[in-house]
Design a protein around this motif. Structure first.
Motif, PDB file in Angstrom:
ATOM      1  N   MET A  46      22.211   1.600  -2.200  1.00 14.08           N
ATOM      2  CA  MET A  46      21.136   1.605  -1.233  1.00 14.08           C
ATOM      3  C   MET A  46      20.007   2.465  -1.773  1.00 14.08           C
ATOM      4  O   MET A  46      20.244   3.446  -2.453  1.00 14.08           O
ATOM      5  N   TRP A  47      18.820   2.076  -1.442  1.00 15.84           N
ATOM      6  CA  TRP A  47      17.647   2.802  -1.887  1.00 15.84           C
ATOM      7  C   TRP A  47      16.887   3.221  -0.630  1.00 15.84           C
ATOM      8  O   TRP A  47      16.362   2.381   0.083  1.00 15.84           O
ATOM      9  N   LEU A  48      16.820   4.523  -0.363  1.00 17.68           N
ATOM     10  CA  LEU A  48      16.135   5.047   0.812  1.00 17.68           C
ATOM     11  C   LEU A  48      14.747   5.523   0.417  1.00 17.68           C
ATOM     12  O   LEU A  48      14.601   6.347  -0.486  1.00 17.68           O
ATOM     13  N   LYS A  49      13.744   4.998   1.120  1.00 20.09           N
ATOM     14  CA  LYS A  49      12.365   5.397   0.861  1.00 20.09           C
ATOM     15  C   LYS A  49      11.667   5.607   2.189  1.00 20.09           C
ATOM     16  O   LYS A  49      11.943   4.900   3.149  1.00 20.09           O
ATOM     17  N   PRO A  50      10.739   6.574   2.249  1.00 22.26           N
ATOM     18  CA  PRO A  50       9.977   6.747   3.495  1.00 22.26           C
ATOM     19  C   PRO A  50       9.010   5.586   3.696  1.00 22.26           C
ATOM     20  O   PRO A  50       8.605   4.927   2.736  1.00 22.26           O
ATOM     21  N   ASN A  51       8.676   5.348   4.954  1.00 23.57           N
ATOM     22  CA  ASN A  51       7.704   4.305   5.255  1.00 23.57           C
ATOM     23  C   ASN A  51       6.329   4.768   4.800  1.00 23.57           C
ATOM     24  O   ASN A  51       5.915   5.887   5.076  1.00 23.57           O
ATOM     25  N   ARG A  52       5.642   3.913   4.093  1.00 18.81           N
ATOM     26  CA  ARG A  52       4.294   4.233   3.623  1.00 18.81           C
ATOM     27  C   ARG A  52       3.401   3.061   3.994  1.00 18.81           C
ATOM     28  O   ARG A  52       3.581   1.951   3.520  1.00 18.81           O
ATOM     29  N   THR A  53       2.426   3.333   4.860  1.00 22.45           N
ATOM     30  CA  THR A  53       1.574   2.255   5.340  1.00 22.45           C
ATOM     31  C   THR A  53       0.272   2.134   4.565  1.00 22.45           C
ATOM     32  O   THR A  53      -0.468   1.181   4.772  1.00 22.45           O
ATOM     33  N   LEU A  54       0.016   3.083   3.692  1.00 28.85           N
ATOM     34  CA  LEU A  54      -1.257   3.095   2.970  1.00 28.85           C
ATOM     35  C   LEU A  54      -0.997   2.990   1.475  1.00 28.85           C
ATOM     36  O   LEU A  54      -0.230   3.770   0.914  1.00 28.85           O
ATOM     37  N   SER A  55      -1.633   2.022   0.841  1.00 22.63           N
ATOM     38  CA  SER A  55      -1.504   1.890  -0.616  1.00 22.63           C
ATOM     39  C   SER A  55      -2.413   2.904  -1.309  1.00 22.63           C
ATOM     40  O   SER A  55      -3.252   3.547  -0.677  1.00 22.63           O
ATOM     41  N   ARG A  56      -2.254   3.027  -2.617  1.00 27.41           N
ATOM     42  CA  ARG A  56      -3.117   3.947  -3.385  1.00 27.41           C
ATOM     43  C   ARG A  56      -4.580   3.515  -3.268  1.00 27.41           C
ATOM     44  O   ARG A  56      -5.476   4.339  -3.111  1.00 27.41           O
ATOM     45  N   ARG A  57      -4.808   2.222  -3.313  1.00 28.14           N
ATOM     46  CA  ARG A  57      -6.168   1.707  -3.184  1.00 28.14           C
ATOM     47  C   ARG A  57      -6.725   2.015  -1.796  1.00 28.14           C
ATOM     48  O   ARG A  57      -7.884   2.408  -1.643  1.00 28.14           O
TER      49      ARG A  57
END
Length: 145
Positions: free
Chosen positions: A1-12
């Protein structure tokens, strides 16, 4: 399993947001300077730099993740980025949800060692993860026929 936080904004998207906020601060400072506040542009530059640094640091914190690997003999949690890797024997590891500090903590424990996982996840996601880990560990530790 790969746990990652939710990220709604891209680098751009982050770059665009910073550019818009800096432009608004500079326009406001320009209007303030036009009306006689000679320190407004200096303050706007300091504010823009501080805001850019703060948003970049917060966005970079979204890069952290955890990889959970479960095989026949061990459960391994690797924190990324970084080199922290914790391994538990899959038969002895216990999954616990502890309440405290306003949210639930998901803990793996075995032989006196404890490790909190998924601290960056929402409470409901931690509950779902704990149930999934308990099912996977139970299936793995059942005697084979």
């Amino acid at each position: 399993m790969w746990l990652k936080p939710n990220r709604t904004l891209s680098r751009r998207g982050l770059r665009r947001l910073i550019m818009v906020l800096v432009a608004l601060a500079l326009i406001t400072a320009g209007l303030g300077a036009w009306q006689g506040n000679v320190f407004a542009p200096l303050f706007a530059l300091v504010e823009s730099a501080a805001m850019t640094i703060a948003l970049s640091v917060a966005w970079r914190a979204g890069d952290r993740s955890e990889r959970i690997t479960l095989d026949g003999s061990s459960l391994e949690v690797r924190a990324l980025p970084g080199r922290r890797c914790t391994r538990f024997q899959s038969y002895w590891v216990r999954v616990k949800l502890e309440s405290g500090g306003g949210h639930d903590r998901l803990l793996l424990s075995s032989h006196g060692r404890k490790l909190e996982i998924g601290a960056f996840l929402a409470d409901q996601e931690r509950v779902e993860l704990s149930k999934k880990l308990m099912v996977l560990l139970a299936d793995l530790n059942q005697p084979r026929k």
